[in-house]
Enzyme design. Structure first.
Site, PDB file in Angstrom:
ATOM      1  N   GLY A 148       0.805  -1.223   0.000  1.00 28.38           N
ATOM      2  CA  GLY A 148       0.000   0.000   0.000  1.00 28.38           C
ATOM      3  C   GLY A 148       0.835   1.269   0.000  1.00 28.38           C
ATOM      4  NE  ARG A 161      -3.038   9.189   2.240  1.00 27.49           N
ATOM      5  CZ  ARG A 161      -2.504   9.096   1.032  1.00 27.49           C
ATOM      6  NH1 ARG A 161      -1.645   9.995   0.604  1.00 27.49           N
ATOM      7  NH2 ARG A 161      -2.818   8.095   0.248  1.00 27.49           N
ATOM      8  CG  HIS A 201      23.459   5.923  31.688  1.00 25.19           C
ATOM      9  ND1 HIS A 201      22.974   7.208  31.536  1.00 25.19           N
ATOM     10  CD2 HIS A 201      24.808   6.034  31.885  1.00 25.19           C
ATOM     11  CE1 HIS A 201      23.990   8.063  31.663  1.00 25.19           C
ATOM     12  NE2 HIS A 201      25.100   7.377  31.878  1.00 25.19           N
TER      13      HIS A 201
HETATM   14  P1  NAI Z   1      -2.096  16.489   7.423  1.00 27.57           P
HETATM   15  O1  NAI Z   1      -3.506  16.440   7.794  1.00 27.57           O
HETATM   16  O2  NAI Z   1      -1.039  16.000   8.329  1.00 27.57           O
HETATM   17  O3  NAI Z   1      -1.697  18.026   7.082  1.00 27.57           O
HETATM   18  C1  NAI Z   1      -2.351  18.767   6.105  1.00 27.57           C
HETATM   19  C2  NAI Z   1      -2.080  20.231   6.362  1.00 27.57           C
HETATM   20  O4  NAI Z   1      -2.552  20.966   5.262  1.00 27.57           O
HETATM   21  C3  NAI Z   1      -2.800  20.769   7.591  1.00 27.57           C
HETATM   22  O5  NAI Z   1      -1.880  21.470   8.389  1.00 27.57           O
HETATM   23  C4  NAI Z   1      -3.864  21.694   7.004  1.00 27.57           C
HETATM   24  O6  NAI Z   1      -4.140  22.796   7.819  1.00 27.57           O
HETATM   25  C5  NAI Z   1      -3.198  22.137   5.702  1.00 27.57           C
HETATM   26  N1  NAI Z   1      -4.118  22.550   4.653  1.00 27.57           N
HETATM   27  C6  NAI Z   1      -5.307  21.984   4.311  1.00 27.57           C
HETATM   28  N2  NAI Z   1      -5.833  22.627   3.239  1.00 27.57           N
HETATM   29  C7  NAI Z   1      -4.951  23.596   2.905  1.00 27.57           C
HETATM   30  C8  NAI Z   1      -4.915  24.587   1.883  1.00 27.57           C
HETATM   31  N3  NAI Z   1      -5.898  24.693   0.973  1.00 27.57           N
HETATM   32  N4  NAI Z   1      -3.866  25.436   1.843  1.00 27.57           N
HETATM   33  C9  NAI Z   1      -2.860  25.330   2.766  1.00 27.57           C
HETATM   34  N5  NAI Z   1      -2.845  24.426   3.735  1.00 27.57           N
HETATM   35  C10 NAI Z   1      -3.870  23.546   3.809  1.00 27.57           C
HETATM   36  O7  NAI Z   1      -2.012  15.782   5.997  1.00 27.57           O
HETATM   37  P2  NAI Z   1      -0.791  15.235   5.168  1.00 27.57           P
HETATM   38  O8  NAI Z   1       0.485  15.904   5.553  1.00 27.57           O
HETATM   39  O9  NAI Z   1      -1.223  15.321   3.755  1.00 27.57           O
HETATM   40  O10 NAI Z   1      -0.686  13.729   5.640  1.00 27.57           O
HETATM   41  C11 NAI Z   1      -1.784  12.877   5.385  1.00 27.57           C
HETATM   42  C12 NAI Z   1      -1.862  11.719   6.321  1.00 27.57           C
HETATM   43  O11 NAI Z   1      -0.771  10.872   6.199  1.00 27.57           O
HETATM   44  C13 NAI Z   1      -1.968  12.164   7.749  1.00 27.57           C
HETATM   45  O12 NAI Z   1      -3.076  11.517   8.299  1.00 27.57           O
HETATM   46  C14 NAI Z   1      -0.705  11.676   8.366  1.00 27.57           C
HETATM   47  O13 NAI Z   1      -0.916  11.258   9.684  1.00 27.57           O
HETATM   48  C15 NAI Z   1      -0.273  10.525   7.473  1.00 27.57           C
HETATM   49  N6  NAI Z   1       1.185  10.478   7.427  1.00 27.57           N
HETATM   50  C16 NAI Z   1       1.860  10.073   8.529  1.00 27.57           C
HETATM   51  C17 NAI Z   1       3.221  10.089   8.548  1.00 27.57           C
HETATM   52  C18 NAI Z   1       3.927   9.708   9.795  1.00 27.57           C
HETATM   53  O14 NAI Z   1       3.335   9.131  10.670  1.00 27.57           O
HETATM   54  N7  NAI Z   1       5.201  10.044   9.945  1.00 27.57           N
HETATM   55  C19 NAI Z   1       4.011  10.479   7.383  1.00 27.57           C
HETATM   56  C20 NAI Z   1       3.198  10.933   6.307  1.00 27.57           C
HETATM   57  C21 NAI Z   1       1.838  10.902   6.344  1.00 27.57           C
END
Ligand code: NAI
Length: 454
Positions: free
Chosen positions: A38, A268, A439
């Site tokens: 995926g 997403r 440690h």
């Molecule tokens: P996200 O929900 O983390 O962040 C999206 C950001 O875009 C938010 O801060 C929002 O305010 C902003 N936004 C929304 N519409 C906008 C606009 N029109 N203009 C400007 N800013 C806008 O979503 P992201 O980064 O796309 O990640 C998606 C998913 O993937 C999340 O659920 C995340 O948890 C998961 N993910 C997790 C990772 C990890 O655990 N390290 C790594 C990558 C993704």
């Protein structure tokens, strides 16, 4: 062909469920239209971590003088980094394939969709094949949200606008990258590309980055990224895209910036369309499949796990949900808890969080106590971080029960699980004081923090 379980989607939720179910003796089919593993394995968690590791090595060498390390003629080869990423992905997807083979699960490389019911249970199309299953697990994941801003569709078609999928396969790093959305994906990729020399600008709609995580640590992370050259436009609304230009509104003024590529990372959406949910009357909650704490949907015999249920879109949540769903199928008592799920942003430095933040405790009107410590209290952190400004926060209730914790520090991704288990087990700071930490480790910051709780 008939099965005990048909799994729609071969990502973390789907493949792990199939492994667990196969192991328990259920005859299982997995239907996957793209690649096993995926988003996580092919275009998310794993590929980004391979890129970020190369960037970290490069950053380390570039700033090595502070540590007595001198490097000359240093460079980073983005195409080689991407090649290595592809190798890692190949190896891990092959691993998933062999795990499924080991439990005799059948994998169908086709788009799956539910056709309805038959005498056995559920009828599913996997391309031209017709499968019949006594149980069904929907694990179709999520896709990058696409905003209806003028120019986005055209940009996606021309390649000027990319999502996490396409950007990870770029052979040449852009000179100037504009990231729309300062959440997890946006920040991790901003961290990578700025490390390798791309001029990165992040446009975020909110007045802070990193979503719901602790605001103070998010601001510190932002400052670290600014030091690396990332430019942030907060409280900014993108109004349009044209080839080479992004236009946005900030403080009531129209502004624009020039860039070679745009990364769209604004969240997403669960993949619930076009998979025949309506044939069974599977209920949705918003765009997501509605599930209970055992991952059951409203239709008996149908479960949903992973991003498609829209609860917490993280691969490790998907794994646990998959196990809960399979246990429920097998009649083993189990249920999903969402209060102690760690989350990590793998920037350099990493920002890790679990449970309640200080701000959430305030918002919920919970009586709480806060301990805040510089990461330098942990000897290994001090040894490895010249000028390190990391912070750890521990939130407890007045009786000392641990409610949450956050840390901005490398390796925090590796020790946040300890805090998560303390929360899960309802432990108090006094109980954690008796836990022996190796440690020197960065994790000892937790030990320091629990001794500061009165
Ligand atoms: P996200 O929900 O983390 O962040 C999206 C950001 O875009 C938010 O801060 C929002 O305010 C902003 N936004 C929304 N519409 C906008 C606009 N029109 N203009 C400007 N800013 C806008 O979503 P992201 O980064 O796309 O990640 C998606 C998913 O993937 C999340 O659920 C995340 O948890 C998961 N993910 C997790 C990772 C990890 O655990 N390290 C790594 C990558 C993704």
């Amino acid at each position: 062909m008939s099965y005990d379980l048909i799994v729609l989607g071969g990502g973390p939720a789907g493949y792990l469920a199939a492994e667990r179910a196969g192991h328990a003796g259920l005859k299982t089919a997995v239907v996957e239209e793209r690649s096993l593993g995926g988003v996580c394995l092919n275009e998310g968690c794993i590929p980004t971590k391979t890129l970020l590791y190369s960037a970290k090595l490069y950053d380390g060498a570039r700033h090595g003088e502070k540590y007595g390390v001198k490097a000359e003629g240093l460079s980073i080869d983005h195409a080689a980094v991407v090649r290595r990423k592809n190798k890692v992905v190949r190896l891990l997807t092959a691993g998933v394939k062999s795990q499924l083979k080991a439990v005799s699960a059948d994998v169908f490389s086709a788009r799956g969709s539910i056709l309805g019911r038959d005498t056995e249970g559920f009828l599913v199309a996997a391309g031209e094949e017709r499968l019949s299953g006594r149980r069904l697990l929907i694990a179709t994941g999520s896709s990058a949200a696409i905003v209806p801003i003028p120019g986005v569709r055209e940009g996606l078609e021309s390649g000027f606008v990319l999502t996490n999928r396409e950007i990870l396969d770029l052979q040449t790093a852009p000179e100037r990258l504009c990231v729309i959305g300062g959440g997890v994906i946006g920040l991790e990729l901003a961290s990578y590309f700025s490390s390798i020399g791309t001029q990165v600008s992040v446009i975020e709609m909110l007045d802070h980055i990193a979503g719901e995580t602790d605001g103070e640590l998010a601001a510190l992370l932002q400052a670290e990224l600014v030091k690396k050259g990332v430019r942030f436009e907060l409280s900014a609304r993108v109004t349009g895209l044209e080839p080479g230009t992004v236009t946005y509104e900030k403080d009531g003024e129209k502004q624009s910036l020039s860039c070679d590529r745009v990364l769209l990372s604004i969240g997403r959406r669960p993949n619930t369309e076009g998979i025949g949910l309506e044939a069974l009357g599977v209920a949705l909650s918003g765009r997501a499949v509605a599930t209970d704490e055992r991952m059951r949907t409203n239709v008996p015999g149908v479960w949903a796990a992973g991003d498609v249920n829209g609860k917490v879109m993280l691969a490790h949540t998907a794994y646990r949900e998959a196990e809960v769903a399979v246990n429920d199928m097998l009649g083993i008592e189990d249920s999903m808890r969402y209060d102690a799920i760690p989350s990590v942003i793998y920037t350099n430095p990493e920002l890790s969080s679990v449970g309640l933040t200080e701000q959430e405790a305030q918002k919920q009107g919970i009586d709480y106590k806060l301990v805040k410590l510089p990461m330098n209290y942990a000897g290994r952190y001090r040894a490895e971080n010249e000028d390190g400004r990391g912070i750890m926060k521990l939130v407890t209730d007045p009786a000392g029960r641990i409610l949450g914790g956050q840390a901005l520090a490398n390796y925090s991704s590796e020790f946040i699980v300890a805090l998560g288990s303390f929360i899960g087990m309802g432990m108090t700071a006094a109980q954690v004081q008796k836990v022996i930490f190796p440690h020197p480790t960065v994790s000892e910051i937790i030990r320091e923090a629990v001794f500061q709780c009165e």
